[in-house]
Design a protein around this motif. Structure first.
Motif, PDB file in Angstrom:
ATOM      1  N   UNK A  59       0.633  -1.051   0.152  1.00  0.00           N
ATOM      2  CA  UNK A  59      -0.043   0.130  -0.015  1.00  0.00           C
ATOM      3  C   UNK A  59       0.724   0.835   0.025  1.00  0.00           C
ATOM      4  N   UNK A  60       2.178   1.313  -0.223  1.00  0.00           N
ATOM      5  CA  UNK A  60       3.204   2.405  -0.117  1.00  0.00           C
ATOM      6  C   UNK A  60       3.747   2.164  -1.181  1.00  0.00           C
ATOM      7  N   UNK A  61       3.607   3.687  -1.992  1.00  0.00           N
ATOM      8  CA  UNK A  61       3.618   3.516  -3.089  1.00  0.00           C
ATOM      9  C   UNK A  61       5.165   4.519  -3.953  1.00  0.00           C
ATOM     10  N   UNK A  62       6.382   4.930  -4.178  1.00  0.00           N
ATOM     11  CA  UNK A  62       7.063   5.476  -4.829  1.00  0.00           C
ATOM     12  C   UNK A  62       7.640   6.324  -5.814  1.00  0.00           C
ATOM     13  N   UNK A  63       7.465   6.948  -5.977  1.00  0.00           N
ATOM     14  CA  UNK A  63       7.531   7.610  -7.833  1.00  0.00           C
ATOM     15  C   UNK A  63       8.687   8.716  -7.285  1.00  0.00           C
ATOM     16  N   UNK A  64       9.818   8.941  -8.644  1.00  0.00           N
ATOM     17  CA  UNK A  64       9.887   9.862  -9.048  1.00  0.00           C
ATOM     18  C   UNK A  64       9.764  11.125  -9.682  1.00  0.00           C
ATOM     19  N   UNK A  65       9.581  12.571  -8.797  1.00  0.00           N
ATOM     20  CA  UNK A  65       9.356  12.945 -10.005  1.00  0.00           C
ATOM     21  C   UNK A  65       9.907  14.391  -9.551  1.00  0.00           C
ATOM     22  N   UNK A  66       9.651  15.625  -9.953  1.00  0.00           N
ATOM     23  CA  UNK A  66       9.746  17.112  -9.627  1.00  0.00           C
ATOM     24  C   UNK A  66      11.317  17.726 -10.032  1.00  0.00           C
ATOM     25  N   UNK A  67      11.354  19.239  -9.709  1.00  0.00           N
ATOM     26  CA  UNK A  67      12.768  19.527 -10.283  1.00  0.00           C
ATOM     27  C   UNK A  67      13.753  19.015  -9.789  1.00  0.00           C
ATOM     28  N   UNK A  68      15.137  19.880 -10.470  1.00  0.00           N
ATOM     29  CA  UNK A  68      16.286  19.170  -9.359  1.00  0.00           C
ATOM     30  C   UNK A  68      17.017  19.692  -8.353  1.00  0.00           C
ATOM     31  N   UNK A  69      16.257  20.764  -8.081  1.00  0.00           N
ATOM     32  CA  UNK A  69      16.457  21.725  -6.853  1.00  0.00           C
ATOM     33  C   UNK A  69      15.707  22.183  -6.138  1.00  0.00           C
ATOM     34  N   UNK A  70      15.774  21.743  -4.795  1.00  0.00           N
ATOM     35  CA  UNK A  70      14.559  21.276  -3.925  1.00  0.00           C
ATOM     36  C   UNK A  70      14.635  20.585  -3.058  1.00  0.00           C
ATOM     37  N   UNK A  71      14.807  20.396  -1.847  1.00  0.00           N
ATOM     38  CA  UNK A  71      15.176  18.869  -1.092  1.00  0.00           C
ATOM     39  C   UNK A  71      13.788  19.152  -0.005  1.00  0.00           C
ATOM     40  N   UNK A  72      13.218  18.933  -1.123  1.00  0.00           N
ATOM     41  CA  UNK A  72      11.113  18.459  -0.203  1.00  0.00           C
ATOM     42  C   UNK A  72      10.701  16.896  -1.863  1.00  0.00           C
ATOM     43  N   UNK A  73       9.843  16.521  -0.771  1.00  0.00           N
ATOM     44  CA  UNK A  73       9.027  15.331  -1.607  1.00  0.00           C
ATOM     45  C   UNK A  73       7.772  15.608  -0.962  1.00  0.00           C
ATOM     46  N   UNK A  74       6.562  15.029  -1.910  1.00  0.00           N
ATOM     47  CA  UNK A  74       5.315  14.882  -1.314  1.00  0.00           C
ATOM     48  C   UNK A  74       4.527  13.708  -1.100  1.00  0.00           C
ATOM     49  N   UNK A  75       3.716  13.851   0.010  1.00  0.00           N
ATOM     50  CA  UNK A  75       2.540  12.394  -0.134  1.00  0.00           C
ATOM     51  C   UNK A  75       1.388  12.202  -0.084  1.00  0.00           C
ATOM     52  N   UNK A  76       1.216  12.084  -1.206  1.00  0.00           N
ATOM     53  CA  UNK A  76      -0.713  12.079  -1.935  1.00  0.00           C
ATOM     54  C   UNK A  76      -1.038  10.479  -0.679  1.00  0.00           C
ATOM     55  N   UNK A  77      -2.135  11.351  -0.046  1.00  0.00           N
ATOM     56  CA  UNK A  77      -2.712  10.118   1.085  1.00  0.00           C
ATOM     57  C   UNK A  77      -4.055   9.980  -0.339  1.00  0.00           C
ATOM     58  N   UNK A  78      -3.987   8.315   0.505  1.00  0.00           N
ATOM     59  CA  UNK A  78      -5.306   7.691  -0.557  1.00  0.00           C
ATOM     60  C   UNK A  78      -6.486   7.675   0.551  1.00  0.00           C
ATOM     61  N   UNK A  79      -7.196   6.682  -0.157  1.00  0.00           N
ATOM     62  CA  UNK A  79      -8.665   6.237   0.341  1.00  0.00           C
ATOM     63  C   UNK A  79      -7.860   4.894   1.331  1.00  0.00           C
ATOM     64  N   UNK A  80      -8.918   4.472   2.053  1.00  0.00           N
ATOM     65  CA  UNK A  80      -9.519   3.848   2.361  1.00  0.00           C
ATOM     66  C   UNK A  80      -9.256   2.425   1.763  1.00  0.00           C
ATOM     67  N   UNK A  81      -7.782   1.270   1.556  1.00  0.00           N
ATOM     68  CA  UNK A  81      -7.804   0.759   0.913  1.00  0.00           C
ATOM     69  C   UNK A  81      -8.169  -0.892   1.197  1.00  0.00           C
ATOM     70  N   UNK A  82      -8.799  -2.046   1.026  1.00  0.00           N
ATOM     71  CA  UNK A  82      -8.827  -3.165   1.247  1.00  0.00           C
ATOM     72  C   UNK A  82      -9.388  -3.969  -0.324  1.00  0.00           C
ATOM     73  N   UNK A  83      -9.294  -5.532  -0.012  1.00  0.00           N
ATOM     74  CA  UNK A  83     -10.422  -6.469  -1.104  1.00  0.00           C
ATOM     75  C   UNK A  83     -11.415  -6.202  -0.547  1.00  0.00           C
ATOM     76  N   UNK A  84     -12.303  -5.635   0.145  1.00  0.00           N
ATOM     77  CA  UNK A  84     -13.720  -5.853   0.205  1.00  0.00           C
ATOM     78  C   UNK A  84     -14.077  -3.942  -0.359  1.00  0.00           C
ATOM     79  N   UNK A  85     -13.327  -3.388   0.567  1.00  0.00           N
ATOM     80  CA  UNK A  85     -13.855  -1.471   0.303  1.00  0.00           C
ATOM     81  C   UNK A  85     -12.714  -1.199  -0.264  1.00  0.00           C
ATOM     82  N   UNK A  86     -13.055  -0.107  -0.079  1.00  0.00           N
ATOM     83  CA  UNK A  86     -12.381   1.020  -0.490  1.00  0.00           C
ATOM     84  C   UNK A  86     -11.766   0.962  -2.147  1.00  0.00           C
ATOM     85  N   UNK A  87     -10.644   1.338  -2.556  1.00  0.00           N
ATOM     86  CA  UNK A  87      -9.911   1.868  -3.601  1.00  0.00           C
ATOM     87  C   UNK A  87      -8.890   1.072  -3.810  1.00  0.00           C
ATOM     88  N   UNK A  88      -7.876  -0.254  -4.659  1.00  0.00           N
ATOM     89  CA  UNK A  88      -6.794  -0.560  -4.837  1.00  0.00           C
ATOM     90  C   UNK A  88      -5.909   0.166  -6.596  1.00  0.00           C
TER      91      UNK A  88
END
Length: 489
Positions: free
Chosen positions: A452-481
């Motif tokens: 449930x934890x996905x990592x991608x690289x994107x963004x400009x070459x300057x700036x020691x910042x990253x970002x978290x995009x939180x997701x909707x509840x996830x499971x096999x019976x409810x929520x989104x995968x």
């Protein structure tokens, strides 16, 4: 309209100096008894002085015979074209008519050669109109009559087709042009769009891609995004119905991202790039206009987020030392794919001092702990945390790369750091009423489900910042995968 008769045919228009100049030549050919038909594109009365000028103001003849320049002289034999002269070239015209008029000299008072003018059939927008009118184009969408003084953009608003921003009116010509971006049949049904489960064709996707402002080369990406949204595991219907903030986030991988000019670097999650902006918007318009997923109706989000207009970006694969999100999710290297993630807003992560992967991982974990709520974790039968997408910028990724950490190594470290003692999650602890029952205090629980934890690289070459995009509840019976779909180009 029947095929051209055997003999000679010439296509002209009054608004062409070269056509006006060759009128005496046409008169010479008629006087010599040559079997000549003159087709006028803009004025059936031109050329004056010639009997039986054929009216081609509909441009059907010009379209069927691929006329791009006027004047164009054709020789027809056995029902097919056997020769063509474009513009005025005395020697070529005389050679072409030699079978009908051997030794005939043409235009002795004219220069040897002169270029022609563009045919009306190739004027901007005309090719699409003629293809629709005279070709085998099957556009099933019902045209909406618009008055001469009506504002097309306002009509789109009035009919509820807009997401709140102006849309591009989806004329038949624009839809036809959009469909040229894919080899798939316009009538192919790609699935049923929730919430109303309306069958959605490639053409319907193209209509909404036009309204979103897409270019035709974006259409394969939009189709893949729609197909991913319709997968059961993504649960688009539930994503609409929830009162949570989330909407579809589209992450693009593979060479198609570069070919259509997507942004994966500076301001990748922001404005300014047409492909990023319109591909995500087209998906949202399909859900709205085809499936009926409108805010205030089935879309019940309490607050929503600006990404519900559009949230789409490409992963910066060229600069990354890790495998891409698509490859991680089973797509072959070198192929293009879109991944849909049910995400909400962007949570910034600042760490300008960490120079070891262990320290930076702890910063990321501290931010991830707050996803949804600091006491929200995956406790069987009690609570579920949504997934999370971490967008890591080049300067932060370099900290891990310099230490030789793979993506999996970082994921393992974050999972360890985010296995939380139940005693910290109990309701009332820290003066916060939210939390799990006291009976679970003795255990330890993961913040996220496995995978449930996905990592991608994107963004400009300057700036020691990253970002978290939180997701909707996830499971096999409810929520989104998260759902991934390969792009068919």
């Amino acid at each position: 309209m029947s095929e051209l008769s055997d003999g000679l045919a010439v296509f002209v228009k009054r608004d062409c100096p070269t056509c006006v100049q060759v009128v005496p030549v046409l008169a010479e050919m008629r006087a010599a008894g040559l079997p000549l038909v003159v087709y006028s594109q803009d004025d059936p009365g031109f050329p004056e002085g010639l009997d039986s000028v054929a009216d081609d103001t509909s441009l059907e003849r010009s379209w069927r015979h691929g006329i791009e320049i006027v004047p164009t002289l054709l020789r027809i034999g056995g029902g097919r074209e056997t020769g063509r002269c474009v513009g005025w070239e005395r020697r070529e015209w005389e050679d072409l008519v030699a079978l009908e008029g051997p030794g005939l000299k043409l235009g002795s008072d004219l220069p040897e050669a002169r270029p022609g003018c563009g045919s009306r059939s190739v004027e901007p927008g005309m090719a699409e109109r003629l293809e629709i009118e005279f070709g085998d184009v099957a556009i099933a969408s019902r045209p909406i009559p618009v008055g001469a003084y009506d504002d097309e953009v306002e009509i789109c608003y009035e009919r509820g087709w807009s997401d709140g921003l102006p849309v591009v009116p989806p004329t038949r010509e624009r839809v036809f042009r959009m469909l040229q971006g894919t080899g798939r049949s316009a009538g192919e049904v790609i699935g049923a769009v929730p919430p109303n489960l309306v069958p959605c064709s490639v053409e319907k996707v193209a209509v909404n891609a036009v309204m979103a402002g897409c270019k035709p080369e974006y259409l394969p990406l939009v189709l893949a995004a729609v197909e991913a949204a319709l997968l059961d595991e993504f649960c688009m219907h539930g994503l609409l119905c929830t009162t949570w903030f989330a909407g579809p986030v589209v992450i693009v991988n593979g060479p198609v991202a570069g070919r259509v000019g997507m942004n994966s670097q500076g301001n990748a999650l922001g404005q300014g790039n047409r492909a990023n902006a319109t591909i995500g918007r087209a998906l949202q318009l399909v859900i709205r206009n085809v499936g009926g997923g409108r805010p205030g109706e089935i879309d019940r989000s309490a607050l929503g987020n600006p990404g519900k207009y559009t949230f789409c970006f490409a992963e910066d694969e060229a600069g990354s030392c890790w495998e891409s999100l698509a490859v991680e999710r089973g797509i072959a290297p070198g192929a293009s794919a879109v991944t849909l993630f049910a995400g909400d807003g962007v949570q910034p992560i600042l760490d300008q001092k960490s120079r070891t992967p262990e320290s930076l991982a702890r910063t990321l974990a501290a931010g991830l702990r707050a996803v949804g709520h600091p006491k929200l974790a995956t406790v069987p039968g009690v609570s579920l945390s949504g997934d999370a997408l971490v967008v890591i910028t080049p300067e932060h990724q370099r900290v891990f790369a310099d230490a030789g950490w793979s993506k999996q190594r970082l994921q393992n470290e974050l999972e360890t750091l985010l296995t939380i003692p139940g005693s910290e999650l109990v309701a009332g602890v820290g003066g916060i009423a939210e939390g799990i029952p006291e009976s679970f205090a003795a255990g330890s629980y993961p913040k996220f489900r496995p995978g449930g934890l996905l990592l991608v690289r994107a963004g400009g070459g300057a700036g020691m910042f990253s970002a978290i995009i939180s997701g909707w509840v996830a499971s096999g019976e409810m929520g989104s995968i998260p759902a991934t779909k390969e792009v068919t180009e």
